[in-house]
Design a protein around this motif. Structure first.
Motif, short mmCIF file in Angstrom:
data_model
loop_
_atom_site.label_atom_id
_atom_site.label_comp_id
_atom_site.label_asym_id
_atom_site.label_seq_id
_atom_site.Cartn_x
_atom_site.Cartn_y
_atom_site.Cartn_z
N GLU A 72 82.08 68.89 47.93
CA GLU A 72 80.87 68.64 47.15
C GLU A 72 81.16 67.63 46.06
O GLU A 72 82.22 67.65 45.43
N SER A 73 80.22 66.72 45.83
CA SER A 73 80.43 65.65 44.86
C SER A 73 79.12 65.31 44.17
O SER A 73 78.04 65.52 44.73
N THR A 74 79.23 64.78 42.96
CA THR A 74 78.04 64.31 42.24
C THR A 74 77.91 62.80 42.33
O THR A 74 76.96 62.22 41.79
N GLU A 75 78.85 62.14 43.02
CA GLU A 75 78.80 60.69 43.16
C GLU A 75 77.70 60.29 44.13
O GLU A 75 77.53 60.89 45.19
N VAL A 76 76.94 59.26 43.75
CA VAL A 76 75.84 58.77 44.58
C VAL A 76 75.95 57.26 44.71
O VAL A 76 75.98 56.54 43.71
N ASP A 77 76.03 56.77 45.93
CA ASP A 77 76.11 55.33 46.17
C ASP A 77 74.72 54.68 46.17
O ASP A 77 74.55 53.58 45.66
N ASP A 78 73.76 55.36 46.76
CA ASP A 78 72.41 54.80 46.91
C ASP A 78 71.52 55.32 45.78
O ASP A 78 71.07 56.47 45.80
N VAL A 79 71.28 54.48 44.78
CA VAL A 79 70.39 54.85 43.67
C VAL A 79 69.14 53.97 43.66
O VAL A 79 68.42 53.92 42.67
N SER A 80 68.88 53.28 44.77
CA SER A 80 67.71 52.42 44.86
C SER A 80 66.44 53.25 45.02
O SER A 80 66.48 54.38 45.53
N PRO A 81 65.29 52.72 44.59
CA PRO A 81 64.04 53.47 44.74
C PRO A 81 63.60 53.55 46.19
O PRO A 81 64.21 52.94 47.09
N LEU A 82 62.55 54.32 46.43
CA LEU A 82 61.98 54.42 47.77
C LEU A 82 61.49 53.06 48.23
O LEU A 82 61.08 52.22 47.43
#
Length: 240
Positions: A72-82
């Motif tokens: 489990e991780s809190t890292e997020v690569d995709d933070v782009s909007p919808l």
């Protein structure tokens, strides 16, 4: 009724996102594969439950089948909007989760809300009768990424007052625990905003929230779960 099953076996993107300002947000899940783009509307509680149950499913798959699963991780690569256009195919009423052992993939199924009680036998099944469905296949890594981003999207809403546990507006709010004193609020509207206290408070705000994930011991090749839609009143003050 005849149903349509929209299947995405190799999506290039599957994310949760919102439209609107904190306190008045509409939640969507959006899946893209090739030139296909599809969105469905959900309640915030449904997104929270789906992200939570995905984590339990992956942990159970690793324990029972020995399948390699990322931690489990809190890292997020995709933070782009919808992506646009954001046109909801339907509003989600029920959800299903499964594990395709042959493809080593998580199966997420989103079923349209129905006026009549849902026959749960249609979940993760290709029967011709039932509500329209979006079915998405994800690798374990993609499922972890989806859960992490979903939690960030949820936490990007209004923070909770530390005294009365009600959502804070940008201009503050009348706090019942402080004799009507108007508490000011400063908070980020960015997808990057994460506050553990907000996430902890969400579990208290979701009626009937259940953090458990039970597995049928008689079924080793599939793990599934269905959640009924949790409708919120139009006058509800909790953040969307």
């Amino acid at each position: 009724m005849a149903r349509t099953i929209h299947e995405f076996r190799s999506p290039r993107r599957f994310v949760a996102g919102t439209v609107g300002q904190p306190g008045d947000r509409t939640f969507y899940l959006q899946v893209a594969q090739g030139t296909r783009l599809m969105s469905v509307e959900m309640e915030k509680q449904q997104v929270l439950i789906l992200a939570d149950r995905l984590g339990y499913l992956l942990d159970e798959v690793r324990r029972r089948f020995g399948t390699p699963v990322p931690p489990e991780s809190t890292e997020v690569d995709d933070v782009s909007p919808l992506e646009s256009p954001i046109d909801a195919e339907f509003r989600v009423g029920s959800m299903g989760l499964g594990w395709d052992a042959e493809a080593a993939s998580v199966v997420i199924e989103l079923l349209a809300v129905t006026e009549q009680p849902l026959d749960e036998s249609v979940i993760l099944d290709d029967t011709e009768e039932g509500p329209d469905t979006v079915r998405v296949f994800l690798s374990a890594d993609e499922a972890r990424e989806f859960s992490a981003r979903s939690m960030r999207v949820i936490a990007a809403g209004r923070p909770l007052c530390p005294l009365c546990n009600q959502p804070l507006d940008p201009s503050g709010h009348i706090c019942a625990r402080s004799n009507g004193y108007k508490r000011d609020a400063e908070f980020s509207r960015s997808l990057e905003f994460v506050d553990p206290d907000v996430l902890a408070g969400l579990s208290r705000l979701v009626p009937g929230f259940d953090a458990s994930f039970e597995v049928d011991d008689e079924t080793d090749d599939q793990i599934d779960d269905a959640e009924d839609d949790t409708d919120s009143d139009d006058g509800d003050d909790t953040d969307r």
